[in-house]
Design a protein around this motif. Structure first.
Motif, mmCIF file in Angstrom:
data_model
loop_
_atom_site.group_PDB
_atom_site.id
_atom_site.type_symbol
_atom_site.label_atom_id
_atom_site.label_comp_id
_atom_site.label_asym_id
_atom_site.label_seq_id
_atom_site.Cartn_x
_atom_site.Cartn_y
_atom_site.Cartn_z
ATOM 1 N N ARG A 131 0.846 -1.197 0.000
ATOM 2 C CA ARG A 131 0.000 0.000 0.000
ATOM 3 C C ARG A 131 0.884 1.250 0.000
ATOM 4 O O ARG A 131 1.219 1.794 1.042
ATOM 5 C CB ARG A 131 -0.936 -0.019 1.207
ATOM 6 N N PHE A 132 1.250 1.656 -1.192
ATOM 7 C CA PHE A 132 1.970 2.913 -1.388
ATOM 8 C C PHE A 132 1.551 3.454 -2.741
ATOM 9 O O PHE A 132 0.782 2.807 -3.482
ATOM 10 C CB PHE A 132 3.494 2.700 -1.306
ATOM 11 N N ASN A 320 -3.185 -8.237 -0.552
ATOM 12 C CA ASN A 320 -3.130 -7.727 -1.908
ATOM 13 C C ASN A 320 -2.223 -8.588 -2.786
ATOM 14 O O ASN A 320 -1.234 -9.145 -2.294
ATOM 15 C CB ASN A 320 -2.609 -6.288 -1.905
ATOM 16 N N LEU A 321 -2.550 -8.666 -4.082
ATOM 17 C CA LEU A 321 -1.746 -9.442 -5.015
ATOM 18 C C LEU A 321 -1.621 -8.783 -6.388
ATOM 19 O O LEU A 321 -0.596 -8.906 -7.054
ATOM 20 C CB LEU A 321 -2.337 -10.850 -5.166
ATOM 21 N N LEU A 322 -2.623 -8.045 -6.822
ATOM 22 C CA LEU A 322 -2.612 -7.432 -8.144
ATOM 23 C C LEU A 322 -1.618 -6.277 -8.182
ATOM 24 O O LEU A 322 -1.687 -5.348 -7.360
ATOM 25 C CB LEU A 322 -4.009 -6.923 -8.495
ATOM 26 N N SER A 330 -3.025 -4.228 -4.901
ATOM 27 C CA SER A 330 -4.425 -4.161 -4.493
ATOM 28 C C SER A 330 -5.008 -5.567 -4.589
ATOM 29 O O SER A 330 -4.373 -6.465 -5.156
ATOM 30 C CB SER A 330 -5.209 -3.176 -5.361
ATOM 31 N N PRO A 331 -6.187 -5.816 -4.055
ATOM 32 C CA PRO A 331 -6.773 -7.164 -4.137
ATOM 33 C C PRO A 331 -6.927 -7.612 -5.587
ATOM 34 O O PRO A 331 -7.271 -6.827 -6.473
ATOM 35 C CB PRO A 331 -8.135 -6.995 -3.454
ATOM 36 N N PHE A 332 -6.679 -8.911 -5.807
ATOM 37 C CA PHE A 332 -6.756 -9.460 -7.167
ATOM 38 C C PHE A 332 -8.125 -10.121 -7.353
ATOM 39 O O PHE A 332 -8.372 -11.226 -6.892
ATOM 40 C CB PHE A 332 -5.648 -10.483 -7.409
ATOM 41 N N VAL A 333 -8.996 -9.415 -8.068
ATOM 42 C CA VAL A 333 -10.308 -9.943 -8.425
ATOM 43 C C VAL A 333 -10.220 -10.428 -9.871
ATOM 44 O O VAL A 333 -9.905 -9.648 -10.782
ATOM 45 C CB VAL A 333 -11.403 -8.876 -8.271
ATOM 46 N N PRO A 409 5.153 -11.041 -7.018
ATOM 47 C CA PRO A 409 3.836 -11.292 -7.615
ATOM 48 C C PRO A 409 3.916 -11.958 -8.979
ATOM 49 O O PRO A 409 2.991 -12.677 -9.377
ATOM 50 C CB PRO A 409 3.216 -9.899 -7.712
ATOM 51 N N GLY A 410 4.993 -11.714 -9.741
ATOM 52 C CA GLY A 410 5.163 -12.393 -11.021
ATOM 53 C C GLY A 410 4.299 -11.871 -12.128
ATOM 54 O O GLY A 410 3.990 -12.606 -13.074
#
Length: 469
Positions: A131-132, A320-322, A330-333, A409-410
């Motif tokens: 978170r930045f 978070n992953l995205l 941020s969250p990966f939806v 995260p890749g």
């Protein structure tokens, strides 16, 4: 006692009068003198008789007070005055009726508990969680967790837990909190080797994720844990300790978990499709005893996961992953259907006042074409690890902790995020009352490779007060 006293006093008063009456007439100087003496004697007798009656009345009151039984429950002392003496006696105090909570069913054990965790977060808040930049947060006080729970056991070999949380969620408006269920499950434990659990709880994946919130060595879990592990799910599980009865001395040698879940998070009443998430974990404790007179143990673990998800499923349900365009997370939806396969290994060594914990996690996210619709994203592999060391500077009171963590995260080449955390824990009353202080330094590979995005290094200070009840 007072009857005997009365008789002696009466005799002592009547005797002079009797002697006066039986004196011979010759002994009297005159009839008038005799009458006057008799009148004075009668007057004296009446006066003393009145005093004697008052004394008898007082003795009766004291006797009644001393013989009265003590009133049950709370009492107070009342002092009365009869004009001559003070009399004390105890009287019952009217009590308000108490409030009683009793089990509705046949539970033989029912426990009400909970805990509160309050944070002060200053600096680059939650930068270690990605978170930045565009997802940066401001300095804040935070009600991190405020949970209340009810657990119980039935004589019929069932146990249960119901827990809810009043936490301040980052996903809500900043001026309100949410109450939501965390753990709600029933567990059948007649056979320790094969227990059956149904409801909602943490899927058995990831050592740090499965560690209770109140016993964490640092204030927050690592980013790899939050990005990859599935957190709480709705489903069913079989688990147990195979050696409980055949080798009681080594009942903790092996523990297994195998569960099937909806896979789309907690407090969700519908599954995203007709597929389920499969999760399994094995724990091996080859040693538990003492080394150099210190409690010591070694625990090894391995876990795996597979889930086929549809569009709209959040696959990073706790953190978070995205990877965003500025390197933040941020969250990966999922923009389309996908299949997730993940595995991990972990180890925890305890040697007296020293703890060393490490975990490696890896997840493959591959898109699926469903009914001719492409997934809308490229396949990627996420990897992450952490290593945590802790040592008691003052036994059972002051503990120093350090953690090194890394998440790749890749998704955008060099998009790794690294953090080093140092902390102190002060145990006022064990984990029941605990103060924690952490300093976190974080750096982003992606932002370092693209200096036009701004700072690539961040620092944060976190403080926490924990109270369990």
């Amino acid at each position: 006692m007072f009857i005997k006293t009365y008789s002696l006093r009466a005799i002592s008063l009547a005797l002079p009068l009797s002697l006066l009456l039986i004196q011979p007439a010759s002994a009297q100087s005159s009839d008038s003198d005799r009458i006057q003496k008799l009148e004075r004697a009668v007057e004296q007798l009446q006066k003393q008789n009145t005093e004697l009656q008052k004394e008898v009345s007082t003795l009766k009151k004291q006797s009644t007070t001393s013989a009265a039984p003590v009133a049950p429950g709370k009492t107070k002392t009342v002092v009365s005055y009869d004009g001559k003496t003070y009399v004390e006696k105890s009287v019952a105090v009217e009590e308000k009726p108490g409030i009683f909570v009793t089990p509705r069913g046949t539970e033989f054990k029912l426990v009400l508990g909970g805990f509160i965790q309050v944070n002060l977060e200053d600096g680059a808040v939650s930068a270690f969680e990605g978170r930045f930049g565009k997802t940066a947060l401001q300095d804040r006080f935070r009600l991190r967790r405020a949970r209340i729970n009810l657990t119980g056991d039935f004589a019929e070999n069932f146990d249960f837990k119901v827990e809810g949380d009043f936490e301040t969620s980052d996903g809500l408006s900043s001026n309100r909190t949410a109450f939501e269920a965390t753990d709600i499950f029933v567990n059948y434990h007649q056979f320790p080797e094969a227990q059956i659990k149904v409801g909602q709880w943490k899927a058995p994946y990831g050592l740090e994720q499965l560690t209770p919130d109140t016993t964490l060595l640092l204030i927050e879990r690592s980013l790899p844990t939050g990005a990859i592990t599935p957190d709480r799910q709705v489903g069913a599980q079989i688990w147990g300790k195979p050696f409980t009865n055949i080798w009681p001395a080594q009942k903790d040698l092996l523990t297994y978990y195998a569960g099937i879940f909806n896979g789309n998070g907690r407090n969700v009443s519908v599954n995203d499709n007709n597929n389920f998430m499969w999760v399994g974990r094995m724990e091996l404790m080859p040693f538990k005893g003492q080394i150099f007179g210190q409690d010591s143990s070694l625990k090894l673990g391995a876990d795996g996961l597979n889930s086929r998800d549809d569009k709209g499923t959040n696959i990073s349900q706790t953190l978070n992953l995205l990877v965003n365009s500025d390197g933040s997370l941020s969250p990966f939806v999922l923009p389309g259907a996908a299949e997730r396969t993940a595995w991990g290994v972990d180890a925890a060594l305890k040697l007296g006042p020293f703890d060393l914990i490490g975990e490696y996690l890896e997840e493959y996210v591959n898109g699926r074409t469903v009914n001719g619709v492409a997934p809308g994203f490229a396949d990627f592999t996420t990897t992450g690890f952490y290593v945590t060391g802790a040592y008691y500077l003052i036994p059972k009171k002051l503990q120093a902790v350090v953690r090194w963590e890394q998440l790749n995260p890749g998704q955008k080449g060099d998009d790794g995020i690294h953090s080093i955390t140092g902390g102190l824990n002060y145990y006022i009353h064990g984990d029941d009352i605990k103060l924690m202080a952490n300093y976190v330094h974080t750096w982003s590979d992606f932002r370092a490779a693209h200096p036009q995005l701004g700072d690539d290094q961040f620092d944060e200070v976190l403080l926490r007060l924990q109270l369990m009840f």
